[in-house]
Design a protein around this motif. Structure first.
Motif, short mmCIF file in Angstrom:
data_model
loop_
_atom_site.label_atom_id
_atom_site.label_comp_id
_atom_site.label_asym_id
_atom_site.label_seq_id
_atom_site.Cartn_x
_atom_site.Cartn_y
_atom_site.Cartn_z
N LEU A 244 -6.05 -1.61 1.05
CA LEU A 244 -6.28 -1.42 2.48
C LEU A 244 -7.59 -2.06 2.92
O LEU A 244 -7.64 -2.81 3.90
N ALA A 245 -8.66 -1.77 2.18
CA ALA A 245 -9.97 -2.33 2.54
C ALA A 245 -9.98 -3.84 2.41
O ALA A 245 -10.53 -4.55 3.26
N GLY B 189 -12.81 2.23 -5.95
CA GLY B 189 -11.72 2.84 -5.19
C GLY B 189 -10.75 3.58 -6.09
O GLY B 189 -10.28 4.68 -5.75
N GLY C 178 -13.37 -0.68 5.06
CA GLY C 178 -12.95 0.64 4.63
C GLY C 178 -12.64 1.48 5.86
O GLY C 178 -13.43 1.52 6.80
N MET D 55 0.83 -1.21 0.00
CA MET D 55 0.00 0.00 0.00
C MET D 55 0.87 1.26 0.00
O MET D 55 0.65 2.19 -0.78
N GLY E 6 -5.88 2.37 -1.36
CA GLY E 6 -7.06 2.29 -0.51
C GLY E 6 -7.85 1.01 -0.74
O GLY E 6 -8.39 0.42 0.21
N VAL E 7 -7.93 0.57 -1.99
CA VAL E 7 -8.59 -0.69 -2.30
C VAL E 7 -7.90 -1.85 -1.58
O VAL E 7 -8.54 -2.70 -0.96
N SER F 36 -10.62 3.44 0.14
CA SER F 36 -10.95 2.23 0.90
C SER F 36 -12.43 2.19 1.26
O SER F 36 -13.06 1.13 1.22
#
Length: 324
Positions: free
Chosen positions: A228-229, A97, A235, A50, A225-226, A79
């Motif tokens: 991360l989620a 995202g 999210g 990330m 962010g994608v 996210s």
């Protein structure tokens, strides 16, 4: 910065960070059990993918002589959007995202190139706006992802024994290296950072290239962010706090000048891995019980690294009579 100092700093950035990374790996291997074990190595690569994506976008931005303070909030927004769309499948979550990140990047590009606002002010404004949007969409709480749609594979899955987030970051860095070193677009980025006015006089499309650079930075932050989620199963509207500082530290430690015109994609990746391994070693030290350092020490170390390298940059950029 004169040519001698420039070559010296390039050498410090490209080879110094690699030597430091190698020394850290050897130290960890000799001191800790399972430091180079498959589980630890893959965990470090999975988690730091990330930050690697965010740092890649920041590398291009800083090479142009700019800055992007919005990447952390953009990742948080990405996210949240990805988590909200995850019940419809991994592809809508991924594209959602990414689109959120591109939207912030497009806003930065417009404000900087069309409204002629300084990048620091422009991205500070979008940082606040993106963070607010993430909190509004998430209603100030984490947004759970769907585990039935396959979305979590983007963060938790493996392909050919290697983490999928690691593959994504690796492909991004290979493409980034090709773009920076082998294309006219990359040469224009370097020219803008070296002297934007001269680049314009040469007929180079400075505004268009800068806009694409900020668009790319936003897209990569949204992609982070994608991951991360998908990796943490939710999210996280406030998770991106401080990511911009990690990215700047990794880029500068890798030898990219804050004044622009000089930078390396490969050295940026080495900077990400170096900072990631330092935090990993702190975790191992806590496990041994010799020291007990909280996660807040990560911020202290980031700040120390950033201050040290910027001080070296400033020293090398001084004229001989100033340094005397």
């Amino acid at each position: 910065m004169n040519s001698t100092s420039l070559k010296l700093f390039q050498g410090i950035g490209r080879y110094g960070v690699l030597l430091a990374l190698l020394a850290l790996i050897v130290f960890g291997w000799l001191r800790y059990d399972n430091f180079l074990g498959t589980f630890n190595v893959l965990s470090v690569l999975r988690y730091n993918s990330m930050f690697a994506l965010v740092a890649l976008g920041m590398c291009f931005v800083i090479i142009t002589g700019g800055i992007d303070l919005s990447v952390g909030s953009t990742a948080a927004l990405g996210s949240v959007v990805a988590a909200m769309l995850s019940p419809y499948g991994w592809l809508p979550g991924l594209l959602g995202g990414l689109a959120a990140g591109l939207a912030v990047g497009a806003s930065n590009a417009f404000i900087i190139t069309r409204l002629n606002i300084l990048p620091f002010i422009a991205t500070l404004a979008t940082m606040l706006a993106a963070g607010g949007c993430a909190l509004l969409l998430a209603e100030n709480q984490s947004v759970s992802v769907s585990y039935e749609s396959g979305f979590t594979e983007l963060g938790q899955g493996d392909f050919l024994g290697f983490p999928i987030p690691g593959w994504i970051a690796l492909i991004a860095y290979l493409l980034g290296s090709v773009v920076l070193n082998l294309t006219s677009f990359g040469r224009t980025i370097l020219a803008i950072g070296g002297n934007e006015d001269a680049a314009r006089l040469m007929g180079l499309p400075a505004n268009r290239v800068k806009a694409l650079v900020y668009l790319t930075s936003g897209g990569l932050a949204g992609l982070a962010g994608v991951i991360l989620a998908a990796q943490f199963g939710a999210g996280q509207p406030i998770e991106g706090v401080g990511w911009e500082l990690f990215a700047i530290a990794a880029v500068v430690v890798g030898g990219t000048l804050l004044t622009g015109g000089v930078g390396s994609v490969g050295s940026t990746l080495a900077g990400v891995l170096l900072l990631g391994l330092i935090f990993n070693i702190l975790n191992f030290e806590n496990g041994l019980g010799w020291i007990s350092l909280s996660a807040y020490w990560q911020s202290v170390i980031r700040g120390a690294f950033l201050l040290l390298v910027v001080a070296i940059q400033a020293r090398l950029s001084m004229r001989p009579e100033e340094a005397a």
